[in-house]
Design a protein around this motif. Structure first.
Motif, short mmCIF file in Angstrom:
data_model
loop_
_atom_site.label_atom_id
_atom_site.label_comp_id
_atom_site.label_asym_id
_atom_site.label_seq_id
_atom_site.Cartn_x
_atom_site.Cartn_y
_atom_site.Cartn_z
N SER A 209 0.81 -1.22 0.00
CA SER A 209 0.00 0.00 0.00
C SER A 209 0.84 1.26 0.00
O SER A 209 0.31 2.36 -0.12
N ASP A 210 2.16 1.14 0.13
CA ASP A 210 3.03 2.32 0.17
C ASP A 210 3.47 2.73 -1.23
O ASP A 210 4.64 3.04 -1.47
N HIS A 211 2.54 2.73 -2.15
CA HIS A 211 2.85 3.07 -3.54
C HIS A 211 3.09 4.57 -3.68
O HIS A 211 2.35 5.39 -3.15
N GLY A 212 4.13 4.93 -4.41
CA GLY A 212 4.26 6.29 -4.90
C GLY A 212 3.66 6.37 -6.28
O GLY A 212 3.24 5.37 -6.86
N LEU A 213 3.64 7.55 -6.85
CA LEU A 213 3.06 7.73 -8.18
C LEU A 213 3.84 6.95 -9.23
O LEU A 213 3.27 6.36 -10.14
N VAL A 214 5.18 6.94 -9.10
CA VAL A 214 6.00 6.23 -10.08
C VAL A 214 5.72 4.73 -10.02
O VAL A 214 5.62 4.06 -11.04
N ASP A 215 5.56 4.18 -8.79
CA ASP A 215 5.27 2.76 -8.67
C ASP A 215 3.89 2.42 -9.22
O ASP A 215 3.72 1.43 -9.93
N THR A 216 2.90 3.26 -8.87
CA THR A 216 1.52 2.96 -9.25
C THR A 216 1.31 3.05 -10.76
O THR A 216 0.69 2.18 -11.36
N PHE B 138 3.77 3.49 -13.24
CA PHE B 138 4.87 3.19 -14.13
C PHE B 138 5.46 1.80 -13.86
O PHE B 138 5.33 0.90 -14.68
N ARG B 139 6.08 1.60 -12.70
CA ARG B 139 6.75 0.33 -12.44
C ARG B 139 5.76 -0.82 -12.36
O ARG B 139 6.00 -1.89 -12.94
N ASP B 140 4.65 -0.66 -11.65
CA ASP B 140 3.66 -1.74 -11.56
C ASP B 140 3.06 -2.05 -12.92
O ASP B 140 2.79 -3.21 -13.24
N ASN C 134 3.55 -5.78 -14.56
CA ASN C 134 2.43 -6.57 -15.02
C ASN C 134 2.60 -6.94 -16.49
O ASN C 134 2.33 -8.08 -16.90
N LYS C 135 3.07 -5.99 -17.31
CA LYS C 135 3.33 -6.26 -18.73
C LYS C 135 4.43 -7.30 -18.89
O LYS C 135 4.37 -8.16 -19.78
N PHE C 136 5.46 -7.22 -18.02
CA PHE C 136 6.54 -8.20 -18.07
C PHE C 136 5.99 -9.61 -17.94
O PHE C 136 6.33 -10.52 -18.71
N PHE C 137 5.13 -9.81 -16.94
CA PHE C 137 4.56 -11.14 -16.71
C PHE C 137 3.69 -11.56 -17.89
O PHE C 137 3.80 -12.68 -18.40
N LYS C 138 2.83 -10.67 -18.35
CA LYS C 138 1.92 -11.02 -19.45
C LYS C 138 2.68 -11.39 -20.70
O LYS C 138 2.43 -12.43 -21.33
N LYS C 139 3.62 -10.53 -21.10
CA LYS C 139 4.38 -10.77 -22.32
C LYS C 139 5.23 -12.04 -22.20
O LYS C 139 5.37 -12.81 -23.16
N SER C 140 5.82 -12.25 -21.03
CA SER C 140 6.68 -13.41 -20.85
C SER C 140 5.88 -14.70 -20.94
O SER C 140 6.32 -15.68 -21.55
N PHE C 141 4.69 -14.70 -20.33
CA PHE C 141 3.85 -15.89 -20.39
C PHE C 141 3.32 -16.11 -21.81
O PHE C 141 3.27 -17.24 -22.29
N GLN C 142 2.94 -15.03 -22.49
CA GLN C 142 2.43 -15.17 -23.86
C GLN C 142 3.52 -15.63 -24.82
O GLN C 142 3.28 -16.46 -25.71
N PHE D 48 0.76 -8.63 -5.40
CA PHE D 48 1.35 -9.75 -6.14
C PHE D 48 0.30 -10.43 -7.01
O PHE D 48 0.55 -10.72 -8.18
N HIS D 49 -0.89 -10.67 -6.47
CA HIS D 49 -1.94 -11.33 -7.24
C HIS D 49 -2.41 -10.45 -8.40
O HIS D 49 -2.72 -10.95 -9.47
N ARG D 50 -2.43 -9.13 -8.19
CA ARG D 50 -2.82 -8.23 -9.28
C ARG D 50 -1.78 -8.26 -10.41
O ARG D 50 -2.12 -8.22 -11.59
N LEU D 51 -0.52 -8.31 -10.04
CA LEU D 51 0.54 -8.25 -11.04
C LEU D 51 0.53 -9.46 -11.95
O LEU D 51 0.74 -9.34 -13.16
N ILE D 52 0.30 -10.63 -11.37
CA ILE D 52 0.29 -11.82 -12.23
C ILE D 52 -1.09 -12.08 -12.81
O ILE D 52 -1.24 -12.88 -13.72
N GLY D 53 -2.12 -11.40 -12.30
CA GLY D 53 -3.45 -11.39 -12.89
C GLY D 53 -4.01 -12.76 -13.20
O GLY D 53 -4.01 -13.66 -12.36
N SER D 54 -4.45 -12.95 -14.45
CA SER D 54 -5.07 -14.21 -14.85
C SER D 54 -4.07 -15.36 -14.86
O SER D 54 -4.46 -16.53 -14.89
N LEU D 55 -2.78 -15.03 -14.81
CA LEU D 55 -1.74 -16.07 -14.83
C LEU D 55 -1.73 -16.87 -13.55
O LEU D 55 -1.07 -17.91 -13.45
N ILE D 56 -2.45 -16.39 -12.54
CA ILE D 56 -2.46 -17.08 -11.25
C ILE D 56 -3.12 -18.45 -11.34
O ILE D 56 -3.01 -19.27 -10.44
N THR D 57 -3.81 -18.72 -12.46
CA THR D 57 -4.40 -20.05 -12.65
C THR D 57 -3.32 -21.11 -12.89
O THR D 57 -3.57 -22.29 -12.69
#
Length: 406
Positions: A64-71, A73-75, A79-87, A119-128
């Motif tokens: 919950s200690d997100h700054g604007l850059v984390d919220t 940009f980095r997050d 999330n894109k890293f995980f999606k693209k890597s899995f795809q 963590f669950h949000r970042l990996i999203g649907s990949l959590i299956t």
């Protein structure tokens, strides 16, 4: 012509941002052949029964200690890293080698919940897909602040971990064992005793399986009940490399050879640039204290693990570098680089392909540099501002000419 070029500039800028977004989030993977096998494994085709694992380390989530850059940009890019890597790579499972939180050892249970949700949000649907997360020093603290109740609570919210933060599971007839390597750095404590129990239990199971007969587990596990730092073990007749795949946060103590003596390593080459100099400072992460890169599992504990488990291959995190090297007994260890811009400018991860027999293919995957993204976006913003300025000056000049005509 100049007018048509200026009218097309916004479309070009948007297209550039789109292609940059795709490029920065798409992994670039390089197969790393074993030093003792040359290039023979590089062209090996994936078999039908192969198991492919995406192995990451040091996500350093802040909850919950997100700054604007984390919220924003980095997050977004993580999330894109995980999606693209899995795809792109289509792994069968995900493994996180510890430090998935940035300051988890300082958090209460209530404040730990947002980290788990992030963590669950970042990996999203990949959590299956099956995933396994082990614990690092940023998650549970160092020896002086190690809290067995907190470790038990965190472990209960992650799949496959016992109360000591260890786990064992099997996929496609391949056994994986994860150990709470933080506890192995500490002296007399219940968590370390729990890790030793896991090691002895898995060692006994493998010996029983290889002997082709079932034997009952006795109360005497061959452990020093006073939990002496000398680590007592019984002799193991299994051959090196015949045991489980071992997952750790801290690397094992190097034995026999230095890490880059004829081995494959990709080390960070620090320069005098502001970004590179600040890489290690970023690991302090808003006052969380320095991040020790010298930690390895002590020599006696390393020898204990080798003798008891005879690991097929070892994957460890915590280091800034990717390295693939062999220990003195031939055991292969791969250190996985951080997958976080909080840790280094160019994050990465590992794809491990477990083939039929004992062969393991390893690929080192790199992701886009944060500094390149910042520079490129800054240039695009500057171009847009220049275009607005030109448009304003043109309008102002037209108005002044109209006034002059009046």
């Amino acid at each position: 012509m100049p007018v048509s070029w200026r009218s097309a500039l916004p479309l070009l800028l948007v297209s550039s941002l789109f292609f940059l977004d795709e490029w920065i989030s798409t992994p670039s993977c390089r197969f790393v052949p074993r030093a003792d096998r040359g290039e023979r494994d590089a062209g090996a085709a994936e078999g039908r029964g192969d198991l492919k694992a995406m192995i990451v380390s040091d996500l350093l989530l802040v909850g919950s200690d997100h700054g604007l850059v984390d919220t924003y940009f980095r997050d977004y890019y993580l999330n894109k890293f995980f999606k693209k890597s899995f795809q792109t790579l289509k792994p069968d499972m995900l493994v996180v080698l510890g430090d998935f939180s940035a300051r988890g050892s300082e958090l209460t249970r209530r404040k730990w919940v947002p980290v788990l949700h992030q963590f669950h949000r970042l990996i999203g649907s990949l959590i299956t897909l099956p995933f396994h997360v082990i614990l690092g020093d940023r998650d549970i603290g160092e020896c002086t602040g190690l809290d067995s109740q907190l470790v038990d609570w965190i472990s209960s919210h992650l799949p496959g971990l016992d109360s000591a933060g260890c786990g064992a599971f099997e996929m496609e007839n391949i056994t994986f064992v994860s150990l709470n390597s933080v506890a192995l750095l500490c002296g007399n404590n219940g968590l370390r005793f729990g890790v030793e129990e896991m090691i002895e239990r898995e060692s006994s199971d493998f010996r029983t399986e290889m002997e082709g007969s079932r034997t009952e587990m006795t109360n005497d596990l061959g452990l020093d009940k006073e939990m002496s730092p000398n680590f007592a073990w019984r002799e193991n007749s299994m051959a090196s490399g015949s045991g489980p795949v071992l997952l750790l946060h801290f690397p094992l103590h190097p034995t026999g050879r230095s890490r880059n003596d004829g081995q494959h390593c990709h080390r960070k080459a620090y320069s005098n640039s502001l970004v590179d100099v600040n890489v290690l400072r970023q690991r302090r992460l808003d006052g969380t204290g320095p991040y020790e890169l010298s930690h390895t599992i002590p020599p006696n504990a390393t020898e204990y693990i080798f003798r008891a488990l005879r690991p097929r291959i070892v994957f460890s995190g915590h280091s800034l570098d990717f390295c693939d090297y062999r220990h003195q007994d031939g055991t292969r260890e791969v250190t996985v680089p951080p997958m976080s811009w909080h840790a280094r400018d160019d994050p990465g991860f590992v794809i491990a392909t477990f083939r039929q027999g004992k062969s393991v293919g390893v690929s080192h995957c790199s992701l886009g540099r944060q500094s390149y993204v910042f520079i490129y976006i800054s240039m695009l913003v500057l171009l847009m501002l220049m275009r607005l300025l030109v448009k304003f000056l043109t309008t102002f000049r037209t108005m002044m000419m109209a006034v002059a005509l009046l």
